[in-house]
Scaffold this motif. Structure first.
Motif, PDB file in Angstrom:
ATOM      1  N   LYS B 242      99.058  67.920  58.285  1.00 32.72           N
ATOM      2  CA  LYS B 242      97.892  68.438  57.637  1.00 32.72           C
ATOM      3  C   LYS B 242      98.098  68.811  56.091  1.00 32.72           C
ATOM      4  O   LYS B 242      99.381  69.216  55.947  1.00 32.72           O
ATOM      5  CB  LYS B 242      97.132  70.001  58.270  1.00 32.72           C
ATOM      6  CG  LYS B 242      96.723  69.223  59.516  1.00 32.72           C
ATOM      7  CD  LYS B 242      95.818  70.653  60.091  1.00 32.72           C
ATOM      8  CE  LYS B 242      95.754  70.453  61.612  1.00 32.72           C
ATOM      9  NZ  LYS B 242      95.892  71.571  62.144  1.00 32.72           N
ATOM     10  N   ASN B 244      96.349  70.866  52.872  1.00 35.96           N
ATOM     11  CA  ASN B 244      94.944  71.873  52.467  1.00 35.96           C
ATOM     12  C   ASN B 244      95.371  72.029  51.015  1.00 35.96           C
ATOM     13  O   ASN B 244      96.655  72.273  50.501  1.00 35.96           O
ATOM     14  CB  ASN B 244      94.985  73.219  53.152  1.00 35.96           C
ATOM     15  CG  ASN B 244      94.311  72.900  54.509  1.00 35.96           C
ATOM     16  OD1 ASN B 244      95.268  72.668  55.440  1.00 35.96           O
ATOM     17  ND2 ASN B 244      93.252  73.051  54.845  1.00 35.96           N
ATOM     18  N   GLY B 251      90.503  70.520  54.863  1.00 31.20           N
ATOM     19  CA  GLY B 251      92.010  70.066  54.831  1.00 31.20           C
ATOM     20  C   GLY B 251      91.931  68.395  55.085  1.00 31.20           C
ATOM     21  O   GLY B 251      90.797  67.851  55.605  1.00 31.20           O
ATOM     22  N   ARG B 252      92.973  67.894  54.971  1.00 30.79           N
ATOM     23  CA  ARG B 252      93.207  66.541  55.170  1.00 30.79           C
ATOM     24  C   ARG B 252      94.234  65.981  55.838  1.00 30.79           C
ATOM     25  O   ARG B 252      95.116  67.095  56.296  1.00 30.79           O
ATOM     26  CB  ARG B 252      93.273  65.563  53.703  1.00 30.79           C
ATOM     27  CG  ARG B 252      92.048  65.795  53.160  1.00 30.79           C
ATOM     28  CD  ARG B 252      91.763  64.524  52.504  1.00 30.79           C
ATOM     29  NE  ARG B 252      90.320  64.512  52.037  1.00 30.79           N
ATOM     30  CZ  ARG B 252      89.434  63.684  52.518  1.00 30.79           C
ATOM     31  NH1 ARG B 252      89.418  62.774  53.273  1.00 30.79           N
ATOM     32  NH2 ARG B 252      88.246  63.581  52.150  1.00 30.79           N
ATOM     33  N   LYS B 253      94.617  64.925  56.254  1.00 38.41           N
ATOM     34  CA  LYS B 253      95.843  64.567  57.097  1.00 38.41           C
ATOM     35  C   LYS B 253      96.618  63.535  56.052  1.00 38.41           C
ATOM     36  O   LYS B 253      96.020  62.600  56.038  1.00 38.41           O
ATOM     37  CB  LYS B 253      95.896  64.137  58.301  1.00 38.41           C
ATOM     38  CG  LYS B 253      95.296  65.153  59.225  1.00 38.41           C
ATOM     39  CD  LYS B 253      95.439  64.831  60.721  1.00 38.41           C
ATOM     40  CE  LYS B 253      94.819  65.998  61.662  1.00 38.41           C
ATOM     41  NZ  LYS B 253      94.046  65.524  62.614  1.00 38.41           N
TER      42      LYS B 253
END
Lengths: 624, 365
Positions: B242, B244, B251-253
Motif C-alpha cells: 500500500k 498513501n 491510498g493505492r497499491k
C-alpha cells in the motif's frame, strides 16, 4: 389497447418505429415518452401535433405501470408491444442486472432512463471457493461511470460479487447527491479509504451495509468520517465483515447522533463492554450484530461488569441477533430477555455446545431464521426442532470444515428438524453422515421447501446405513417438494439422481453439483428436463462434450453455466460457441492446478447482448 | 488383518485409510462407515487423572492400545492439517484445556488441538452418542507408526507451527493443496481439494479466531487475529504494497516486482498521485480555479529536494527513508509506503540507516 403501434401514429413517427422494430433485442432505446419522435432524421418536420389516441393510453399506462414493482412482471409487460416496452422502461425505477456482463452499462442506462436503484451481480458463486484465479473481472467502474451521467438522482446501489475499488466509491460519493443506500455483498477491491469517502460525502446516507465483503485495511478511520455535526439519517450500519479495528469512541458518538438507527452489526473488534455502551444508547435497534461478545483482550482494564441483562432487556424491538464472533459463553445468558421476540438468530460464528444453545433457544419460539455451527450437535438441533415451530430457514455450518473431520451433526439432526419444523422453506446443512431415510423424511415432512442444500463433506460418500448412493434421498426431495427452486447435491450420486431431478424438478432454477454422476446422461437429464433452470454450477463430475450439447436449446434462457474439472474439451466448447453466437463462452485456465493439456479447466458461459468482454484477464479465453 | 481381536468397528476403520488414498477415483461401494457401530463404541481419551475412560469391553491392553492409537492419531491429524480449515490451537479459553502445554503423557497431548473444543460438552455426557474422534480412523498398526516419546509433546506443537504457516501460505496463494510432506507419517487423509467443502474462507478461520485467551506457546504459531491484517498481498507473482500520500485520502497499491530500481519506483509514484493531487488541490481551493488545474510533477522523492519525500515502513514497524539500502533488501523488508510532505520530515528524526533506527510516532493520517 394492445394494438401495435405501427398502425396508429402519424407518418413522421414511422421512421422511428421502423428503427425500433428492427432492433431484435427489444431495446427501446432513445424514444422517450409518448408521441415524441426518436433520434435520427426528421426532427425538422416536427411541428406541434395533437396527441394521437394512443398517447392518452400511454399516459394511462405510465401511471398504471408505476405500481408494478416485481421485475419479472415488468419484464413480461415490456414484451407486450413496443408501446408497453417504452413505457415500462420509463417507469422502471429499480434495475436488476443478474450478470454484469450480459448487458453493457450504456445499453442499460439508455433503455431505462429513470432508475433510482440498481442491483448488479458479478462473479460466479464458485469463485468464492478459490476455484478461479482472482481478478477475473466484474468491475464496478464502468457501471458507476455510466450511471454517474445517466442517473444523477440515483439513491441505492446493491452489488454482489463485484470488484469495487476505492476510486469507484469516490465516484459514487461525488456523483449522486441524493445517494441513500449502499449494500456490498461478497465484494472486494476496496478498503477503509473508500468507506471513508462514502461516509463523509454521502450526506443522505441511510444504509451502509457490508456483508461478507473483503475490506482492505488502509488505516483509515472511516467511522470518524461521518459528519460530526447534527444528527445523521443512518438507519442501518453493518460492518461485521470488516477485519480491522475501528475507532470506538467515534462509533459511540455516531450512534448517539443517529436516532433512526435500527440495524447495527459490529465487527469482532468491538468487545462486549463496548457493545454494552452502544446498546444502552440505542434500545430502539431491531437488528444487532454483537461483535466479539467477549471481553477485550490485552492488559486487563478492569472493565466493570456491566448489567448486560438489563441492557438487552431494554431492547424491546430487537428481532434479529447475530455476531458472537468470539463468544465467551458465560455472557450468553445476557441475551435471554430478547429471545422471545427474536425472529432471526445467527450463531454461525459461535462455538457453543448443545447445552449452551439450549439455554437460549428454548425461549425462541418465534424464530424463523437460524444460522448455527455444527458444534451444537444433533442434540442442539433437536432442541431447535422442539421449540422453533415457525422456523423457515436453517443453516448449519461446519466448525471444522474438512472432509474427514468428525461430524457432530448427522441424519439424526436432520430428521429431528424435519419433524419439528414443518414450515421449513430453506435449509443449508453441512455434515459428514447422512442417510437417504432422513432426506426422504424431510421431503415428506417439509412440503414447503424451496431451497435444499445438503453438503455431505466427504466426497462420494454413500448412505452409511444402506451403502446405497444418495439418489433416492434427493429424488424424494425433487418429487415431494413441489416448490423447490434451489438444490445442491452431494454424496455418492449416480445418473439416476439426475434422472429424478430432470423428471421432477420442474421449478428448479439453481442447481449445484459436485463430485457426482456417472456419465453424460446425468447432465443430459437435467438440461433436457428442467425448463426453469437458470444457474447451473458443476464441478468435478464426469460430464463431457456430448452432455454439453444437450443443452443447446436452453442456454439462452439461463443466466450462466459453470463447469469445472469435468470432461470437456476445447473443441466441444468451441462448438457451443459457434452455434450460439449470443453466448459468451469463457474458458478459464486455472494456472496453478495441474491439468491435462487438452482438458478444459473451467467453462463459464452466459448469454450476453454485448459479445466478448474487453476486460478479460489473460487466463480467460473467450471462444467464438 | 489386525482387527480380528477387536470389535466389529475395526474392519470398517481399517477399510478407510488404504482406500482413502484413491478417494476421488475409486467409488468403492463397499465402503461402510458403520455409523451405528461407531455410535456403540464410546471412546474417550484424555490426560490421566481425569474421568475419561475407554469403554470397550472386548479390548485387552487398553492402555497400550490407546497410547499407540493416540500416537497414530497425532500423525494422521498432522496429515489432515493440510486441509482447508485453519486448525484450532488457540481454543476458547473457557472450554478447552490446552493439552500441548501439559507435560503429561502422550494421551494428554493429542486429542484436543484437533478435536473441536465444543466436544468438551459431549465428553461430560456419557449418554450422548459420540462419533469416534477422527484420529481413531486408523488401523491400529503400531509397528508402522513411531510411538511418541514424552518429550515429543513439544515437537507436536512445533510441527503444528510449521503446518500452520505452510497452511497459511497455501491458502493465500489459493493453489491446489497437497499434503504437507511429513516423513514420519505413513497414512494420509484424502488429499485436500481446492474449494471443498464449499465454505467461504472467512468461515474457515473460525477455529483460530474463536479464542479469548491464547495459550503462550501458540503465539508464534498461528498468526493471531490482529496480524490477520495483511499489509502485503502477493497477488500471483506481484508484490503489492500500500502507498498513501499526505493529503490524498485514497491510498493505492504498487507492485514492487514491476520495478527494479528506486528511480522507477519514484516515477511510478509520481504517475500514480499526480492527477489525484491536482484534484485534491482543486477541490480544497473550493473549485474556483479552472477545473483543469495543471498537474504538477512530483519530483525529488528520494533526495529530499522535492515537496514530498518517499518513506516506508519495514517489517519491524520502523519508518525509514526510501533509497538507503540496496533495492532487493528494500523489497524484502518493506511493508508499506508513504509519501510525506518534506516540510514535515524535518520535524521528525528519520534515520537513514538501520543502525540508528528511531521509531517515529507521527500519527498515521
Amino acid at each position: 389497447m394492445s394494438e401495435d403501434d405501427d398502425r396508429s401514429p402519424p407518418l413522421d413517427l414511422r421512421g422511428a418505429d421502423i428503427a425500433e422494430s428492427s432492433n431484435k433485442t427489444r431495446n427501446c432505446s432513445g424514444v422517450s415518452g409518448s408521441g415524441v419522435p426518436g433520434p435520427g432524421p426528421g426532427p425538422s418536420s416536427m411541428e406541434f401535433q395533437a396527441p394521437y389516441p394512443d398517447q392518452v393510453l400511454e399516459n394511462v399506462l405510465e401511471n398504471v405501470l408505476q405500481f408494478l414493482s416485481s421485475r419479472r412482471d415488468r419484464n413480461a409487460a415490456s414484451l407486450v408491444c413496443k408501446s408497453w416496452c417504452r413505457v415500462e422502461a420509463l417507469t422502471r425505477s429499480e434495475l436488476f442486472i443478474g450478470n454484469c456482463y450480459s448487458v453493457s452499462p450504456r445499453r442499460a442506462t439508455v433503455r431505462f432512463a429513470r432508475v433510482r436503484s440498481v442491483a448488479i451481480k458479478g462473479r460466479p458463486r464458485f469463485a468464492d471457493f478459490n476455484l478461479m484465479p482472482p481478478d477475473w473481472g466484474a468491475h464496478f467502474a464502468p457501471w458507476v461511470a455510466a450511471m454517474a451521467s445517466a442517473y444523477p438522482w440515483l439513491e441505492k446501489v446493491y452489488l454482489k460479487r463485484m470488484s469495487v475499488t476505492d476510486d469507484d466509491l469516490a465516484v459514487l460519493a461525488e456523483s449522486f447527491p441524493s445517494f441513500k443506500e449502499l449494500v456490498l455483498v461478497c465484494c472486494d477491491g476496496f478498503g477503509t479509504s473508500g468507506l471513508a469517502i462514502v461516509a463523509s460525502k454521502c450526506r443522505q446516507l441511510r444504509v451502509l451495509d457490508l456483508i461478507e465483503s473483503e475490506v482492505a485495511d488502509d488505516d483509515m478511520d472511516w467511522i470518524a468520517c461521518f459528519p460530526e455535526n447534527g444528527t445523521t439519517c443512518l438507519e442501518s450500519l453493518i460492518f461485521d465483515c470488516v477485519e480491522c479495528p475501528i475507532n470506538f469512541e467515534a462509533l459511540e458518538r455516531l450512534v448517539a447522533r443517529s436516532p433512526s438507527l435500527k440495524k447495527l452489526r459490529l465487527n469482532r473488534f468491538v468487545s462486549i463492554g463496548q457493545l454494552y455502551r452502544l446498546v444502552v444508547r440505542s434500545p430502539q435497534l431491531t437488528h444487532l450484530g454483537t461483535g466479539s461478545f467477549s471481553a477485550a483482550e490485552g492488559p486487563a482494564q478492569g472493565e466493570p461488569e456491566h448489567d448486560y441483562l438489563s441492557a438487552f432487556a431494554a431492547c424491546k424491538s430487537l428481532v434479529c441477533l447475530s455476531g458472537f464472533r468470539e463468544i465467551l459463553p458465560d455472557y450468553l445468558p445476557a441475551i435471554r430477555p430478547v429471545c422471545a421476540n427474536l425472529t432471526s438468530l445467527n450463531f454461525s460464528y459461535a462455538n457453543i455446545n448443545a447445552e449452551q444453545l439450549k439455554s437460549v433457544v428454548l425461549h425462541c419460539h418465534k424464530l424463523q431464521s437460524f444460522w448455527v455451527l455444527d458444534s451444537i450437535c444433533d442434540e442442539g438441533l433437536q432442541a431447535v426442532a422442539s421449540t422453533c415451530k415457525d422456523l423457515r430457514e436453517l443453516r448449519v455450518f461446519p466448525f471444522d470444515a474438512r472432509e474427514d473431520s468428525e461430524g457432530p451433526v448427522s441424519e439424526v439432526g436432520l430428521q429431528a428438524i424435519s419433524e419439528g419444523c414443518r414450515k421449513l422453506q430453506s435449509i443449508l446443512y453441512f455434515c459428514q453422515h447422512m442417510t437417504n431415510a432422513a432426506v426422504v423424511a424431510m421431503s415428506q415432512n417439509c412440503p414447503e421447501l424451496e431451497v435444499f442444500r445438503l453438503c455431505i463433506m466427504g466426497r462420494h460418500r454413500p448412505d452409511p446405513v444402506t451403502g446405497q448412493p444418495m439418489d433416492e434421498g434427493f429424488g424424494a426431495i425433487v418429487r415431494n417438494c413441489k416448490m423447490l427452486t434451489r438444490l445442491a447435491v452431494s454424496g455418492l450420486l449416480t445418473d439416476r439422481a439426475f434422472g429424478y431431478i430432470g423428471k421432477y424438478g420442474k421449478l428448479v432454477r439453481t442447481l449445484s453439483v459436485a463430485f457426482a454422476g456417472d456419465s453424460d446422461m446425468g447432465l443430459k437429464y437435467v438440461l433436457e428436463g428442467c425448463p426453469r433452470l437458470q444457474k447451473l454450477e458443476i464441478r468435478d463430475s464426469p460430464f463431457g462434450d456430448a452432455a454439453l450439447r444437450s443443452g443447446l436449446h436452453h442456454y439462452y434462457n439461463m443466466r450462466f453455466l459453470w463447469m469445472s474439472s469435468c470432461r470437456l474439451s476445447p473443441q466441444g466448447c468451441q462448438g457451443i460457441a459457434r452455434e450460439l453466437p449470443r453466448l459468451v463462452v469463457e474458458v478459464i485456465r486455472d494456472e496453478v492446478a495441474e491439468h491435462k493439456d487438452d482438458a478444459v479447466d473451467i467453462l463459464y458461459m452466459y448469454r450476453s447482448l454485448e459479445g466478448p468482454r474487453d476486460d478479460a484477464p489473460r487466463f480467460v479465453t473467450i471462444l467464438q | 488383518m489386525e482387527g480380528s481381536s477387536r470389535n466389529e468397528v475395526c474392519p470398517q476403520l481399517l477399510d478407510l485409510i488404504p482406500k482413502e488414498r484413491d478417494w476421488p477415483v475409486n467409488r468403492d461401494g463397499e465402503r461402510r462407515h458403520g455409523l451405528s457401530e461407531e455410535n456403540k463404541l464410546e471412546l474417550r481419551l484424555g490426560p490421566p487423572g481425569e474421568d475419561w475412560s475407554v469403554i470397550d469391553s472386548t479390548r485387552k491392553n487398553q492402555r497400550e492400545r490407546s497410547e499407540s492409537l493416540l500416537s497414530l492419531g497425532y500423525f494422521s491429524s498432522v496429515a489432515s492439517m493440510t486441509h482447508a480449515a485453519a486448525i484450532n490451537t488457540k481454543s476458547n479459553g473457557s472450554q478447552t484445556q490446552m493439552f500441548c502445554s501439559s507435560e503429561n503423557s502422550v494421551g494428554a497431548v493429542l486429542p484436543s488441538p484437533w478435536s473441536s473444543s465444543a466436544y468438551q460438552g459431549k465428553k461430560q455426557h456419557n449418554q450422548q452418542k459420540a462419533n469416534a474422534p477422527s484420529f481413531l480412523q486408523l488401523p491400529p498398526t503400531p509397528q508402522s507408526m513411531p510411538v511418541m516419546p514424552q518429550e515429543a509433546s513439544q515437537t507436536c506443537c512445533t510441527n503444528v507451527v510449521d503446518l500452520q504457516s505452510a497452511e497459511k501460505k497455501i491458502f493465500s496463494t489459493s493453489s491446489a493443496m497437497t499434503a504437507v510432506p511429513n516423513s514420519s507419517q505413513k497414512r494420509t487423509a484424502p488429499a485436500p481439494v481446492v474449494g471443498w467443502p464449499p465454505i467461504r474462507s472467512f468461515r474457515k478461520n473460525l477455529a483460530s479466531t474463536s479464542s479469548s485467551k491464547p495459550p503462550p506457546e501458540s503465539q508464534n504459531a498461528v498468526p493471531d487475529k490482529v496480524a490477520s491484517k495483511k499489509p502485503i498481498e502477493t497477488c500471483g507473482r506481484g508484490l503489492f504494497v500500500k502507498i498513501n500520500m499526505d493529503g490524498v485520502p485514497i491510498g493505492r497499491k504498487v507492485d514492487l516486482k514491476a520495478y527494479d530500481s528506486y528511480e522507477k519506483l519514484s516515477s511510478a509514484v509520481d504517475e500514480l498521485f499526480r492527477a489525484l493531487l491536482a484534484a485534491q488541490r482543486d477541490s480544497s481551493a473550493g473549485g474556483i480555479q479552472n477545473k483543469k488545474e495543471e498537474e504538477k510533477e512530483i519530483t525529488g522523492l528520494l533526495d529530499g529536494s522535492g515537496e514530498y519525500t518517499l518513506v516506508y515502513e519495514d517489517n519491524e514497524g520502523d519508518r525509514m527513508l526510501v533509497g538507503d539500502v540496496p533495492w532487493h533488501m528494500f523489497v524484502s523488508t518493506v511493508k508499506r509506503l508513504r509519501v510525506l510532505k518534506s516540510s514535515e520530515l524535518s520535524a521528525l528524526s528519520l534515520c537513514s540507516s538501520k543502525q540508528e533506527k528511531v521509531l517515529l510516532n507521527s500519527p498515521m493520517n
